[in-house]
Every structure is written in structure tokens, then in C-alpha cells.
Design an enzyme around this catalytic site. Structure first.
Site, PDB file in Angstrom:
ATOM      1  N   ARG A 232      -1.402 -45.626   2.533  1.00  0.00           N
ATOM      2  CA  ARG A 232      -2.615 -44.866   2.295  1.00  0.00           C
ATOM      3  C   ARG A 232      -2.754 -43.748   3.315  1.00  0.00           C
ATOM      4  NH1 ARG A 232      -2.429 -45.792  -1.941  1.00  0.00           N
ATOM      5  NH2 ARG A 232      -3.796 -46.840  -3.416  1.00  0.00           N
ATOM      6  N   GLU A 261      -5.965 -35.361  -0.272  1.00  0.00           N
ATOM      7  CA  GLU A 261      -5.049 -35.194  -1.399  1.00  0.00           C
ATOM      8  C   GLU A 261      -5.773 -34.514  -2.551  1.00  0.00           C
ATOM      9  OE1 GLU A 261      -3.160 -38.851  -2.523  1.00  0.00           O
ATOM     10  OE2 GLU A 261      -2.332 -39.207  -0.530  1.00  0.00           O
ATOM     11  N   HIS A 282       2.382 -38.362  -3.195  1.00  0.00           N
ATOM     12  CA  HIS A 282       1.845 -39.665  -3.609  1.00  0.00           C
ATOM     13  C   HIS A 282       2.579 -40.174  -4.852  1.00  0.00           C
ATOM     14  CE1 HIS A 282      -1.975 -42.279  -3.099  1.00  0.00           C
ATOM     15  NE2 HIS A 282      -1.009 -42.997  -3.652  1.00  0.00           N
TER      16      HIS A 282
END
Length: 311
Positions: A232, A261, A282
């Protein structure tokens, strides 16, 4: 009226299965149109999201009829779990469906960073021949350190062990008698930092884990070590990491997740020009195969729920 709203990309076959049973609105870019999203959930009963859709109090208020949130992945920091519980909304992560994809990402980037020979194709193509400079190291005989020792970390441990690595892990939440510890040596956080040649992070983002990798913890790592974060964003202090890489206090890093993000050009500038960094959007848990598994798992859960509603 759409009983099912899907805000981010999902395997088409899973979408078709849902659409055959209930009115379904599938718009992979709905996540980027907040006003449209709030309007879309007004009549929805099921919401399917990935990691970018903020399932917060405002969305839940707009979707007062929501009863289920399906998460195409496992991290839940984009979902207000307390607010969901207060409203009686069930939250279903796709537990286990992308473990293999993340484990392979970790092993791939570990190999790339330690070997150091895969990031200079442009120089070779240009006629340079940096053979001596690109001599790197092997994984075998080195130490894989795992911060957090859940399901994905154990998949990494199995693969790292098969490649001849020693496995150590720190997880204060895992009971000392858990049989998983047969795969790794339990160590303190300080020992994990000091001994790891590869440090891979496998913890959720909480108030306790935010910036657990910071300037102080990085100073406790070997200068020859590499760091991998496919867990994360926010677990790593990105400014401190960039400083350590620039100063040669860390040999390399792979980041698949970031504090903000999508990563902006301004935020990414801290890593500009660093030859020992791998940045990915990601995507560690998303392969063609894992997307099918994740989508199918959530679709199955939603279909079971809808069938129960009918009966």
C-alpha cells in the site's frame, strides 16, 4: 435503474454473467467522474470497485440502497468500513485471487534489482557495452525479509526459498505457534531491517504502518539491500526513500503503490533519473489470469447474493 454498478475495469465475461441476471452499469472510467458516480449509485444495490473508487460517507449517502460492495482486490483502505457497517453494507474483498500475481511481481523485481542488468537496454542499443558495470548479484544465498507474513508474503516465501534464499519475517499479529512460521524465521523489526538483502512489504495501510519505512528505518538497512513495496502507498515515506537511493544508502527499490494515486509528474519527479528504481502503476496484482480470478470470484458472490434475494 441499475442494480449493479461497476466503476472500474472488470473481466468482460464476469460482467456479462452479471448483466444476464440483473440490470448492470459497467463503465470502467466512472471512478474518474465523481458526480456521475454519485448519481449512478442512487438506485444501486451492488457496487463493484477496485482500489481507486472512494467508498466514503458521501457515496454511501448517495447510494442509500446499497447493500453490497465488491472489491476487485484485497486492500480496503479506499472503503470506509465503519460507515459501511453502520449502514448494513457488506464488503467483499477478492481474498486470495491475486496472491500469485503479487508474489511473482515481488520475485521478478527482486531479481531485476539485484542483477541490475535489465534496465540499460537503451545504452546497449546505442552502442555502449556496459558489461562490467552491469555485473550484479544472485538471489540464491541472500536473505528475503518480509514485513507482514500473510497469504501473499507466504507465496513469496515459498518462491524465494525455492531459489535458495533464507526467509525471515516480522509480523507481531501472527501467533508464535502458527504453522506458517515453519516457512520463515520470526525476527524483530530492527533485525528484519538489518538482515534483509531484499525487503518486501506486505502490510495494510493503518495509523501504525503509515511511513513505517522512513528515514530512520532506512538507515537501519544495508546499503546493498533493495526494497519492494507492492502493498500500500503510504507505508513508505517516498521522500526519505528517494533521498536514500540518491545518497547510495540503498541499492534499489521497486514501487507499485504510492501515497497519491495516480502518481503525478510532480510527485514522481523525486525519482527522476534514478537508474535503480522500478515504478509501476499499481499493477502487481493485476495479470490477465488474476483479473479473471478476481472478477469471477466477486461475480460469483454477487450472483449468489442476487439469487438469495429472489428466493
Amino acid at each position: 435503474m441499475s442494480r449493479v454498478v461497476i466503476t472500474e475495469f472488470m473481466d468482460e465475461s464476469a460482467v456479462q454473467r452479471l448483466s444476464a441476471v440483473a440490470p448492470t452499469r459497467y463503465e470502467p472510467d466512472l471512478v474518474d467522474r465523481r458526480d456521475d458516480l454519485l448519481a449512478a449509485v442512487a438506485d444501486a444495490e451492488v457496487l463493484v470497485v477496485r482500489n481507486r473508487t472512494r467508498v466514503d460517507a458521501a457515496l454511501l449517502e448517495a447510494g442509500s440502497g446499497l447493500r453490497v460492495v465488491g472489491r476487485l482486490g484485497v486492500g480496503l483502505d479506499n472503503i470506509d468500513l465503519d460507515a459501511c457497517k453502520a449502514r448494513g453494507v457488506q464488503v467483499w474483498p477478492a481474498t486470495g485471487a491475486n496472491d500469485l500475481a503479487v508474489a511473482e511481481y515481488v520475485m521478478t523485481t527482486a531479481l531485476m534489482l539485484l542483477r541490475g542488468a535489465y534496465l540499460s537496454s537503451h545504452q546497449v542499443a546505442a552502442g555502449d557495452w556496459p558489461r562490467q558495470r552491469l555485473i550484479g548479484g544472485e538471489l540464491s544465498g541472500r536473505v528475503m525479509g518480509l514485513l507482514g507474513f500473510g497469504a501473499i508474503a507466504r507465496e513469496v516465501a515459498a518462491r524465494a526459498g525455492a531459489l535458495g534464499m533464507t526467509i525471515i519475517a516480522h509480523d507481531p499479529h501472527l501467533d508464535a505457534s502458527d504453522p506458517a512460521w515453519t516457512m520463515a524465521e520470526p525476527v524483530s523489526l530492527d533485525d528484519l531491517l538489518a538482515r534483509s538483502d531484499v525487503l518486501s512489504l506486505h502490510v495494510p495501510l493503518t495509523s501504525q504502518t503509515r511511513h513505517v519505512i522512513n528515514a530512520e528505518s532506512l538507515s537501519g538497512m544495508r546499503a546493498s539491500a533493495v526494497l519492494i513495496n507492492a502493498a500500500r502507498g503510504g507505508v513508505v515515506d517516498e521522500d526519505a526513500l528517494a533521498d536514500a537511493l540518491k545518497a547510495g544508502r540503498l541499492a534499489g527499490a521497486a514501487l507499485d503503490v504510492f501515497e497519491a494515486e495516480p502518481l503525478t509528474a510532480e510527485a514522481g519527479a523525486r525519482f527522476a533519473g534514478l537508474p535503480n528504481v522500478i515504478l509501476t502503476p499499481h499493477i502487481a496484482g493485476v495479470t490477465e489470469e488474476s483479473n479473471i480470478r478476481v472478477s469471477s470470484l466477486i461475480a460469483d458472490k454477487v450472483l449468489d447474493y442476487l439469487k438469495e434475494k429472489v428466493s
